[in-house]
Design an enzyme around this catalytic site. Structure first.
Site, PDB file in Angstrom:
ATOM      1  N   ASP A 398     -81.686  21.517  48.019  1.00  0.00           N
ATOM      2  CA  ASP A 398     -82.021  20.582  46.898  1.00  0.00           C
ATOM      3  C   ASP A 398     -81.769  19.248  47.186  1.00  0.00           C
ATOM      4  O   ASP A 398     -82.410  18.067  46.605  1.00  0.00           O
ATOM      5  CB  ASP A 398     -81.532  21.121  45.455  1.00  0.00           C
ATOM      6  CG  ASP A 398     -82.121  22.541  45.294  1.00  0.00           C
ATOM      7  OD1 ASP A 398     -83.095  22.929  45.921  1.00  0.00           O
ATOM      8  OD2 ASP A 398     -81.523  23.235  44.460  1.00  0.00           O
TER       9      ASP A 398
HETATM   10  P1  NAP Z   1     -79.051  24.639  47.575  1.00  0.00           P
HETATM   11  O1  NAP Z   1     -80.287  23.788  47.244  1.00  0.00           O
HETATM   12  O2  NAP Z   1     -78.549  25.759  46.811  1.00  0.00           O
HETATM   13  O3  NAP Z   1     -79.475  25.341  49.147  1.00  0.00           O
HETATM   14  C1  NAP Z   1     -78.612  26.079  49.765  1.00  0.00           C
HETATM   15  C2  NAP Z   1     -79.109  26.276  50.829  1.00  0.00           C
HETATM   16  O4  NAP Z   1     -78.447  26.964  51.913  1.00  0.00           O
HETATM   17  C3  NAP Z   1     -80.311  27.333  50.801  1.00  0.00           C
HETATM   18  O5  NAP Z   1     -81.306  26.903  50.992  1.00  0.00           O
HETATM   19  C4  NAP Z   1     -79.889  28.671  51.758  1.00  0.00           C
HETATM   20  O6  NAP Z   1     -81.064  28.907  52.298  1.00  0.00           O
HETATM   21  C5  NAP Z   1     -78.917  28.024  52.725  1.00  0.00           C
HETATM   22  N1  NAP Z   1     -77.852  29.071  53.023  1.00  0.00           N
HETATM   23  C6  NAP Z   1     -77.139  29.873  52.053  1.00  0.00           C
HETATM   24  N2  NAP Z   1     -76.392  30.671  52.862  1.00  0.00           N
HETATM   25  C7  NAP Z   1     -76.588  30.167  54.191  1.00  0.00           C
HETATM   26  C8  NAP Z   1     -75.804  30.710  55.285  1.00  0.00           C
HETATM   27  N3  NAP Z   1     -74.963  31.550  55.458  1.00  0.00           N
HETATM   28  N4  NAP Z   1     -76.186  29.805  56.542  1.00  0.00           N
HETATM   29  C9  NAP Z   1     -77.077  28.817  56.400  1.00  0.00           C
HETATM   30  N5  NAP Z   1     -77.788  28.684  55.202  1.00  0.00           N
HETATM   31  C10 NAP Z   1     -77.470  29.195  54.028  1.00  0.00           C
HETATM   32  O7  NAP Z   1     -77.665  23.678  47.991  1.00  0.00           O
HETATM   33  P2  NAP Z   1     -77.375  22.167  47.817  1.00  0.00           P
HETATM   34  O8  NAP Z   1     -78.307  21.380  48.578  1.00  0.00           O
HETATM   35  O9  NAP Z   1     -76.091  22.177  48.014  1.00  0.00           O
HETATM   36  O10 NAP Z   1     -77.700  21.852  46.513  1.00  0.00           O
HETATM   37  C11 NAP Z   1     -76.882  22.318  45.264  1.00  0.00           C
HETATM   38  C12 NAP Z   1     -77.640  22.732  44.136  1.00  0.00           C
HETATM   39  O11 NAP Z   1     -76.648  23.239  43.174  1.00  0.00           O
HETATM   40  C13 NAP Z   1     -78.568  21.665  43.425  1.00  0.00           C
HETATM   41  O12 NAP Z   1     -79.666  22.041  42.915  1.00  0.00           O
HETATM   42  C14 NAP Z   1     -77.593  21.363  42.291  1.00  0.00           C
HETATM   43  O13 NAP Z   1     -78.191  20.623  41.197  1.00  0.00           O
HETATM   44  C15 NAP Z   1     -77.072  22.679  41.942  1.00  0.00           C
HETATM   45  N6  NAP Z   1     -75.828  22.305  41.165  1.00  0.00           N
HETATM   46  C16 NAP Z   1     -74.792  21.815  41.781  1.00  0.00           C
HETATM   47  C17 NAP Z   1     -73.617  21.653  41.025  1.00  0.00           C
HETATM   48  C18 NAP Z   1     -72.078  21.118  41.766  1.00  0.00           C
HETATM   49  O14 NAP Z   1     -71.564  20.625  40.803  1.00  0.00           O
HETATM   50  N7  NAP Z   1     -72.142  21.191  42.967  1.00  0.00           N
HETATM   51  C19 NAP Z   1     -73.552  21.784  39.658  1.00  0.00           C
HETATM   52  C20 NAP Z   1     -74.752  22.268  39.153  1.00  0.00           C
HETATM   53  C21 NAP Z   1     -75.968  22.487  39.978  1.00  0.00           C
HETATM   54  P3  NAP Z   1     -81.356  30.237  53.100  1.00  0.00           P
HETATM   55  O15 NAP Z   1     -81.380  31.321  52.064  1.00  0.00           O
HETATM   56  O16 NAP Z   1     -83.075  30.073  53.865  1.00  0.00           O
HETATM   57  O17 NAP Z   1     -80.186  30.466  54.241  1.00  0.00           O
END
Ligand code: NAP
Length: 471
Positions: A398
């Site tokens: 994301d």
């Molecule tokens: P993300 O959008 O959730 O994407 C994580 C990606 O990691 C997934 O597409 C997944 O794809 C891949 N993944 C999972 N396990 C894996 C593994 N073992 N090896 C390789 N890839 C793996 O994560 P992000 O880009 O870090 O974004 C964070 C999200 O969380 C945002 O939408 C944000 O708004 C939300 N959020 C974060 C917080 C915070 O405080 N950090 C708070 C509220 C909301 P596959 O399944 O294809 O592997």
């Protein structure tokens, strides 16, 4: 208790040191190099606070007054410690729900203490000021108990993550809160109305559930830090009820820092508070999920990826939730070593909400001893991407999605993202084409300069390192 250790002056001094340590803890936790020191300061402050409180009970003679002995207090401390130690050992990815659980415990304690004070106070009468802060304490405490439990359940996926909404929900919820506040006002003038007190607490408990059910899983971390703020404010109110200055200070620090954190997180996701609390984010996401019509993507092997990296001058690594899940941070450090040994400039682009909690990536990379000065905040690195040869995205999705900038219909439209698509080559390590947390497709994967590196982050990075001649 006639020794200096049992004097009010000594206890006051202990409370003062504990308060100073809490303030220093917050300051030190603000930056990775001092974060560990901050946690230690907070822990020592808490030990002093508990020690001072135990001494104070003896000095004030409260123990005889309510016929409770130190034995019961130490049994309770033992039970608390026995629950706290395993809670502290959960996986890093489960920290948000663990934090929600500890807020629920804290708020439960506040609500119980307030309730005990209410019924104990019936014998002597409760002055209006004390009754008003007591009502604030139990209303905030009560809604935090159930709200935090709901948030923890959603994050742990034992409860549905999707927002549950119904017509007139906001009016219904605000109506409930208004009734609880109405009862509180009545109780301030009629503290003897003991039959109304449980109604007020009951409404607060139900309100906590109603507050969280319309909010989607993606917004839970923001909600948790908001509930943290409520728990802090209820503890500060308890400080007024019990006439304990340390509680007032600690509660106010907790309340304000939780609020500031919620504001920072909302900003990083480009959401307003009202939107987080009433916007039912995530509702549209499943409909847009998946990118079902299989569009072609280019993929590459670890050998090819290693070759591209070795030919680069400047590489930016973008870590995300997948790196945390795979526990790949140590392998990522090895990759950093292998590339820097070849004279390649390697930096890490840190998105403020990458992962599942604030500072998630900083903590993991610090654990793997990646030098702090190579970690770059989103705003500092975004302008540099056109000069970057390779952006290597490791389990992030994301936070790299360009649709946030271009697609007005996207649920993440407006969220600031890393401009990785402006670099010469983009390589994305993830296991499949599945979406990330927001549940939406990422157009980045279909762009000309993008190569998909399908596999588990730890395994894939490890294979690249092997190809580069490291271990
Ligand atoms: P993300 O959008 O959730 O994407 C994580 C990606 O990691 C997934 O597409 C997944 O794809 C891949 N993944 C999972 N396990 C894996 C593994 N073992 N090896 C390789 N890839 C793996 O994560 P992000 O880009 O870090 O974004 C964070 C999200 O969380 C945002 O939408 C944000 O708004 C939300 N959020 C974060 C917080 C915070 O405080 N950090 C708070 C509220 C909301 P596959 O399944 O294809 O592997």
């Amino acid at each position: 208790m006639t020794s200096i250790f049992g004097s009010q002056a000594f206890i006051g001094f202990v409370y003062l040191v504990a308060s100073a340590l809490f303030i220093l803890a917050l300051k030190w936790m603000n930056a990775p190099p001092t974060a560990r020191r901050g946690i230690l300061a907070g822990e020592i402050g808490m030990v002093l606070a508990i020690g001072g409180t135990i001494l104070q009970l003896g000095v004030e003679g409260k123990l005889e007054h309510i016929a409770i002995s130190y034995t019961w207090i130490f049994i309770a401390l033992g039970i608390g410690t026995a629950i706290g130690i395993p809670l502290g050992m959960v996986q890093m990815t489960a920290v948000p729900q663990r934090t929600a659980l500890s807020h629920a415990f804290g708020a439960f304690c506040v609500t119980l203490v307030g309730t005990a004070e209410f019924y104990l106070g019936q014998r002597t009468g409760i002055p209006a000021f004390k009754m008003s802060v007591l009502c604030c304490e139990v209303i905030l405490g009560g809604l935090t108990v159930t709200g935090s439990l709901m948030a923890a359940g959603k994050l742990q996926e034992v409860l549905p993550q999707r927002p549950i909404t119904f017509k007139g929900q906001n009016v219904f919820n605000l109506g409930m809160l208004a009734v609880a506040i109405g009862i509180a006002v009545y109780l301030v003038y009629n503290p003897g109305a003991t039959h109304l007190y449980p109604v007020m607490v009951g409404i607060a408990l139900i309100f906590g559930v109603m507050l969280v059910i319309p909010i989607g899983g993606a917004d839970m971390p923001t909600v948790i830090s908001l509930l943290n703020s409520y728990a802090g404010l209820s503890a500060a109110a308890m400080g007024f009820v019990l006439n304990n200055k340390l509680l007032i200070i600690a509660g106010a620090l907790d309340g304000s820092s939780g609020f500031i954190l919620s504001v920072i997180m909302s900003k990083a996701m480009n959401r307003s508070f009202t939107n987080v609390l009433f916007g039912a984010f995530g509702q549209v996401a499943p409909a847009a999920a998946g990118g079902q019509e299989a569009r072609p993507v280019k993929s590459a092997s670890p050998e090819e990826a290693a070759g591209i990296l070795a030919a680069a001058n400047r590489v930016v690594v973008v870590p995300g939730y997948g790196m945390a899940v795979a526990q790949a941070q140590h392998k990522v450090r090895e990759l950093y070593d292998a590339l820097t040994k070849r004279g390649i400039d390697v930096e890490f682009a840190i998105h403020p909400v990458a992962g599942r909690m604030p500072g998630h990536m900083n903590v993991l990379l610090a654990e793997a001893d990646v030098p702090y000065d190579h970690l770059k905040e989103m705003d500092d690195i975004n302008g540099d991407f056109p000069q970057v040869d390779v952006s290597l995205i490791i389990g992030a999705n994301d936070v790299t999605n360009p649709a946030a900038k271009t697609d007005k219909s996207s649920p993440i439209y407006g969220m600031p993202v890393l401009d990785v698509e402006r670099s010469h080559t983009v390589m994305v390590i993830k296991r499949s084409m599945n979406p990330g947390f927001a549940g939406i497709d990422n157009p980045l994967y279909y762009m000309d300069q993008t190569l998909m590196l399908f596999g588990d982050a730890k395994v894939f990075v490890s294979n690249i390192v092997k190809e580069l001649g490291g271990h």
